[in-house]
Design a protein around this motif. Structure first.
Motif, PDB file in Angstrom:
ATOM      1  N   PRO A   1       0.794  -1.238   0.000  1.00 22.87           N
ATOM      2  CA  PRO A   1       0.000   0.000   0.000  1.00 22.87           C
ATOM      3  C   PRO A   1       0.818   1.276   0.000  1.00 22.87           C
ATOM      4  CG  PRO A   1      -0.074  -1.050   2.154  1.00 22.87           C
ATOM      5  CD  PRO A   1       0.612  -2.023   1.226  1.00 22.87           C
ATOM      6  N   GLY A   2       2.042   1.254   0.561  1.00 22.61           N
ATOM      7  CA  GLY A   2       2.825   2.471   0.634  1.00 22.61           C
ATOM      8  C   GLY A   2       2.330   3.397   1.733  1.00 22.61           C
ATOM      9  N   GLU A   3       2.967   4.540   1.851  1.00 13.84           N
ATOM     10  CA  GLU A   3       2.643   5.518   2.892  1.00 13.84           C
ATOM     11  C   GLU A   3       1.766   6.634   2.333  1.00 13.84           C
ATOM     12  OE1 GLU A   3       3.522   5.063   6.004  1.00 13.84           O
ATOM     13  OE2 GLU A   3       4.683   3.244   5.539  1.00 13.84           O
ATOM     14  N   GLY A   4       1.019   7.273   3.243  1.00 14.12           N
ATOM     15  CA  GLY A   4       0.269   8.463   2.851  1.00 14.12           C
ATOM     16  C   GLY A   4      -1.235   8.277   2.760  1.00 14.12           C
ATOM     17  N   TRP A   5      -1.755   7.113   3.158  1.00 14.36           N
ATOM     18  CA  TRP A   5      -3.190   6.890   3.126  1.00 14.36           C
ATOM     19  C   TRP A   5      -3.869   7.692   4.244  1.00 14.36           C
ATOM     20  CZ3 TRP A   5      -5.943   3.142   0.050  1.00 14.36           C
ATOM     21  CH2 TRP A   5      -5.143   2.447  -0.855  1.00 14.36           C
ATOM     22  N   ASP A   6      -5.098   8.121   3.996  1.00 13.97           N
ATOM     23  CA  ASP A   6      -5.873   8.811   5.027  1.00 13.97           C
ATOM     24  C   ASP A   6      -6.492   7.833   6.014  1.00 13.97           C
ATOM     25  OD1 ASP A   6      -5.336  11.299   3.918  1.00 13.97           O
ATOM     26  OD2 ASP A   6      -7.100  11.223   2.604  1.00 13.97           O
ATOM     27  N   SER A   7      -6.539   6.550   5.635  1.00 10.06           N
ATOM     28  CA  SER A   7      -7.092   5.511   6.496  1.00 10.06           C
ATOM     29  C   SER A   7      -6.299   4.230   6.246  1.00 10.06           C
ATOM     30  CB  SER A   7      -8.576   5.290   6.190  1.00 10.06           C
ATOM     31  OG  SER A   7      -8.753   4.934   4.825  1.00 10.06           O
TER      32      SER A   7
ATOM     33  N   GLY B   1      -9.631   1.593  -0.687  1.00  9.68           N
ATOM     34  CA  GLY B   1      -8.800   0.565  -0.075  1.00  9.68           C
ATOM     35  C   GLY B   1      -7.912  -0.074  -1.118  1.00  9.68           C
ATOM     36  N   ARG B   2      -6.809  -0.657  -0.656  1.00  7.67           N
ATOM     37  CA  ARG B   2      -5.889  -1.287  -1.599  1.00  7.67           C
ATOM     38  C   ARG B   2      -6.569  -2.494  -2.262  1.00  7.67           C
ATOM     39  NH1 ARG B   2      -3.058   0.788  -4.142  1.00  7.67           N
ATOM     40  NH2 ARG B   2      -1.019   1.092  -3.200  1.00  7.67           N
ATOM     41  N   GLY B   3      -6.580  -2.465  -3.598  1.00  6.49           N
ATOM     42  CA  GLY B   3      -7.199  -3.538  -4.370  1.00  6.49           C
ATOM     43  C   GLY B   3      -8.592  -3.222  -4.854  1.00  6.49           C
ATOM     44  N   ALA B   4      -9.145  -2.072  -4.468  1.00  2.00           N
ATOM     45  CA  ALA B   4     -10.511  -1.739  -4.880  1.00  2.00           C
ATOM     46  C   ALA B   4     -10.667  -1.807  -6.397  1.00  2.00           C
ATOM     47  CB  ALA B   4     -10.878  -0.343  -4.378  1.00  2.00           C
ATOM     48  N   THR B   5      -9.669  -1.262  -7.097  1.00  2.00           N
ATOM     49  CA  THR B   5      -9.692  -1.257  -8.558  1.00  2.00           C
ATOM     50  C   THR B   5      -8.955  -2.453  -9.137  1.00  2.00           C
ATOM     51  OG1 THR B   5      -9.890   1.147  -8.673  1.00  2.00           O
ATOM     52  CG2 THR B   5      -8.942   0.044 -10.590  1.00  2.00           C
ATOM     53  N   ASP B   6      -7.817  -2.780  -8.565  1.00  2.00           N
ATOM     54  CA  ASP B   6      -6.926  -3.797  -9.138  1.00  2.00           C
ATOM     55  C   ASP B   6      -6.713  -4.926  -8.142  1.00  2.00           C
ATOM     56  OD1 ASP B   6      -5.159  -5.089 -10.798  1.00  2.00           O
ATOM     57  OD2 ASP B   6      -3.505  -3.704 -10.452  1.00  2.00           O
ATOM     58  N   MET B   7      -7.518  -6.006  -8.192  1.00  2.00           N
ATOM     59  CA  MET B   7      -8.746  -6.086  -8.937  1.00  2.00           C
ATOM     60  C   MET B   7      -9.843  -6.775  -8.145  1.00  2.00           C
ATOM     61  SD  MET B   7      -7.920  -9.119 -11.689  1.00  2.00           S
ATOM     62  CE  MET B   7      -9.665  -9.481 -11.849  1.00  2.00           C
ATOM     63  N   LYS B   8      -9.899  -6.431  -6.843  1.00  2.00           N
ATOM     64  CA  LYS B   8     -10.893  -7.065  -5.987  1.00  2.00           C
ATOM     65  C   LYS B   8     -12.310  -6.614  -6.318  1.00  2.00           C
ATOM     66  CE  LYS B   8      -7.626  -8.125  -2.305  1.00  2.00           C
ATOM     67  NZ  LYS B   8      -7.212  -7.931  -0.905  1.00  2.00           N
TER      68      LYS B   8
ATOM     69  N   THR C   1      -6.760   4.888 -10.500  1.00  2.00           N
ATOM     70  CA  THR C   1      -6.150   4.874  -9.165  1.00  2.00           C
ATOM     71  C   THR C   1      -5.439   3.573  -8.823  1.00  2.00           C
ATOM     72  OG1 THR C   1      -8.162   4.072  -8.051  1.00  2.00           O
ATOM     73  CG2 THR C   1      -7.918   6.465  -8.332  1.00  2.00           C
ATOM     74  N   MET C   2      -5.339   2.656  -9.752  1.00  2.00           N
ATOM     75  CA  MET C   2      -4.692   1.379  -9.425  1.00  2.00           C
ATOM     76  C   MET C   2      -3.222   1.617  -9.065  1.00  2.00           C
ATOM     77  SD  MET C   2      -4.341  -0.509 -13.104  1.00  2.00           S
ATOM     78  CE  MET C   2      -3.396   0.177 -14.469  1.00  2.00           C
ATOM     79  N   HIS C   3      -2.762   0.908  -8.039  1.00  2.00           N
ATOM     80  CA  HIS C   3      -1.392   0.990  -7.515  1.00  2.00           C
ATOM     81  C   HIS C   3      -1.086   2.331  -6.856  1.00  2.00           C
ATOM     82  CE1 HIS C   3       0.491  -2.530 -10.011  1.00  2.00           C
ATOM     83  NE2 HIS C   3      -0.767  -2.775  -9.680  1.00  2.00           N
ATOM     84  N   LYS C   4      -2.071   3.188  -6.681  1.00  2.00           N
ATOM     85  CA  LYS C   4      -1.831   4.500  -6.084  1.00  2.00           C
ATOM     86  C   LYS C   4      -2.267   4.523  -4.623  1.00  2.00           C
ATOM     87  CE  LYS C   4      -2.243   7.322 -10.280  1.00  2.00           C
ATOM     88  NZ  LYS C   4      -2.941   8.467 -10.907  1.00  2.00           N
ATOM     89  N   VAL C   5      -1.695   5.452  -3.861  1.00  2.00           N
ATOM     90  CA  VAL C   5      -2.201   5.734  -2.523  1.00  2.00           C
ATOM     91  C   VAL C   5      -3.625   6.267  -2.673  1.00  2.00           C
ATOM     92  CG1 VAL C   5      -1.958   7.254  -0.527  1.00  2.00           C
ATOM     93  CG2 VAL C   5       0.063   6.160  -1.522  1.00  2.00           C
ATOM     94  N   GLY C   6      -4.531   5.733  -1.859  1.00  2.00           N
ATOM     95  CA  GLY C   6      -5.923   6.158  -1.957  1.00  2.00           C
ATOM     96  C   GLY C   6      -6.688   5.468  -3.068  1.00  2.00           C
ATOM     97  N   GLU C   7      -6.254   4.273  -3.475  1.00  2.00           N
ATOM     98  CA  GLU C   7      -6.953   3.514  -4.519  1.00  2.00           C
ATOM     99  C   GLU C   7      -8.434   3.407  -4.184  1.00  2.00           C
ATOM    100  OE1 GLU C   7      -6.794  -0.938  -6.620  1.00  2.00           O
ATOM    101  OE2 GLU C   7      -5.267  -0.339  -5.156  1.00  2.00           O
ATOM    102  N   ARG C   8      -9.286   3.614  -5.191  1.00  2.00           N
ATOM    103  CA  ARG C   8     -10.721   3.642  -4.952  1.00  2.00           C
ATOM    104  C   ARG C   8     -11.502   3.256  -6.193  1.00  2.00           C
ATOM    105  NH1 ARG C   8     -11.103   9.126  -2.598  1.00  2.00           N
ATOM    106  NH2 ARG C   8      -9.016   8.521  -1.964  1.00  2.00           N
ATOM    107  N   ALA C   9     -12.750   2.877  -5.988  1.00  2.00           N
ATOM    108  CA  ALA C   9     -13.645   2.564  -7.099  1.00  2.00           C
ATOM    109  C   ALA C   9     -15.021   3.116  -6.791  1.00  2.00           C
ATOM    110  CB  ALA C   9     -13.714   1.057  -7.328  1.00  2.00           C
TER     111      ALA C   9
END
Length: 376
Positions: free
Chosen positions: A80-86, A100-107, A347-355
């Motif tokens: 996930p890396g650093e810098g998430w708000d949650s 959340g991590r994986g929201a887009t890629d690809m859960k 947003t895949m692979h980014k901090v703050g990944e979302r769908a």
């Protein structure tokens, strides 16, 4: 049982499945799929450093013969890396999106596909889910091992849909019917360590490697191979031995990646680099790992089938693309025609990944539409 794709996505995100850990995701999938009539086969392959990897093949066969349709995906995610708000593994659901991590890629796509299975009348043919825990990693004991299992069981699909995030600006605007190949190379140029004040008693490898790097950077591999873009070689690292400022290093190293179209093979590109190294940096050792060769799906049946389902649900006619990185299509295309279609990929692979919640629900409708067309 009622399956909400957003709820399924959230439960998958809550599993911290950083490659190659499945972290409970495959257990969840089995719990959801068995009541839908699937036989679920978990198996582990490989040892460190590239394994072990746990995979899942889930199969539902009807009494009557018919097509074998496979959905392929991966439950593993990048760190996930650093810098998430949650907490990236504690999904946050707002009025409009899931974060959340994986929201887009690809859960999100896996949740959508499982939810799409509800209410599907399958009185013929075979439906399977091919789920790996190692797409984001070395990909040695993931989908390759799944393919071995399928071949052993004589369970070869007729077509495969991979739920990678293919859409760009809007869900449904793009499907992928091919990918470029990828090869990584590690270069090591030898020298002879010595004092910087006595260069005649040393052999500095850095200028030799720099000359080679210049030649590699100047390479024009091709000008494209429609529908593929031009191949490109990118240097990703140059370094030498650590030491004081007064030392000429004993060796220098570089790393590069080539993304290539059908004008090339991974093996031929490695040979080209070796030939240039022999000229500009003699003695350089080249190690390579070919991640996959370029491929293109020409089967218009599956392309049209997915495109028509997208159009019926969204009103869009998706563009056909071969862009982006690699996917497990690089392996699965050996078995059958492959198409990739999934959520927007911004947003895949980014901090703050979302769908977007609406996208996950609409993707569920598209996948259900595809299934109805396959088993009509």
């Amino acid at each position: 049982m009622s399956l909400d794709p957003v709820d399924l996505t959230a439960k998958l995100i809550a599993c911290p499945s950083v490659t190659p850990r499945e972290a409970g995701t495959l257990t969840l999938l089995t719990e959801w799929l068995k009541p839908l009539g699937f036989e679920c086969h978990h198996f582990v392959r490989g040892e460190t450093p590239d394994g072990p990897v746990e995979n899942l093949i889930a199969v539902r066969k009807a009494a009557q013969p018919g097509p074998h349709f496979a959905f392929a995906g991966h439950v593993d995610v990048v760190p996930p890396g650093e810098g998430w708000d949650s907490d990236p593994f504690h999904p946050v659901i707002t009025d409009t999106e899931i974060i959340g991590r994986g929201a887009t890629d690809m859960k999100g796509a896996i949740g959508a596909f499982v939810a799409a299975l509800e209410g599907i009348e399958q009185d013929k043919g075979t439906l399977s889910l091919l789920i790996t825990g190692d797409e984001e990693g070395p990909a040695v004991y993931g989908t390759r091992a799944i393919i071995d299992e399928l071949e052993t069981q004589s369970l070869i699909p007729d077509m495969c849909l991979i739920g990678e995030p293919s859409s760009v600006d809007r869900l449904g605007d793009t499907i992928k019917h091919g990918r470029r190949g990828s090869v990584n190379m590690w270069l090591e140029t030898p020298g002879h360590q010595g004092h910087v004040a006595y260069p005649h008693l040393a052999d500095n490898p850095i200028p030799k490697l720099a000359r080679l790097a210049f030649e590699l950077d100047a390479l024009v591999l091709d000008h494209g191979d429609p529908p593929f873009q031009a191949s490109n070689l990118e240097l990703t690292l140059i370094e030498s031995d650590d030491g004081s400022t007064g030392i000429i290093p004993g060796q220098a190293r570089a790393r590069l990646n080539v993304r290539f179209n059908r004008h090339h093979s991974g093996e031929a590109l490695v040979k080209k680099v070796e030939e240039l190294a022999a000229i500009h940096a003699p003695g350089t050792k080249v190690e390579a790992k070919i991640s996959g060769e370029a491929f293109l799906t020409r089967d218009h049946h599956i392309i049209d089938l997915v495109s028509d389902a997208v159009n019926e649900e969204t009103g869009l006619t998706p563009e056909r693309s071969t862009g982006g990185g690699t996917s497990d299509g690089r392996f699965l295309h050996r078995l059958c025609p492959v198409i990739e279609f999934g959520l927007p990929n911004a947003t895949m692979h980014k901090v703050g990944e979302r769908a977007a919640l609406s996208d996950i629900r609409e993707l569920t409708a598209i996948y259900r539409n595809v299934l109805k067309r396959v088993f009509a």
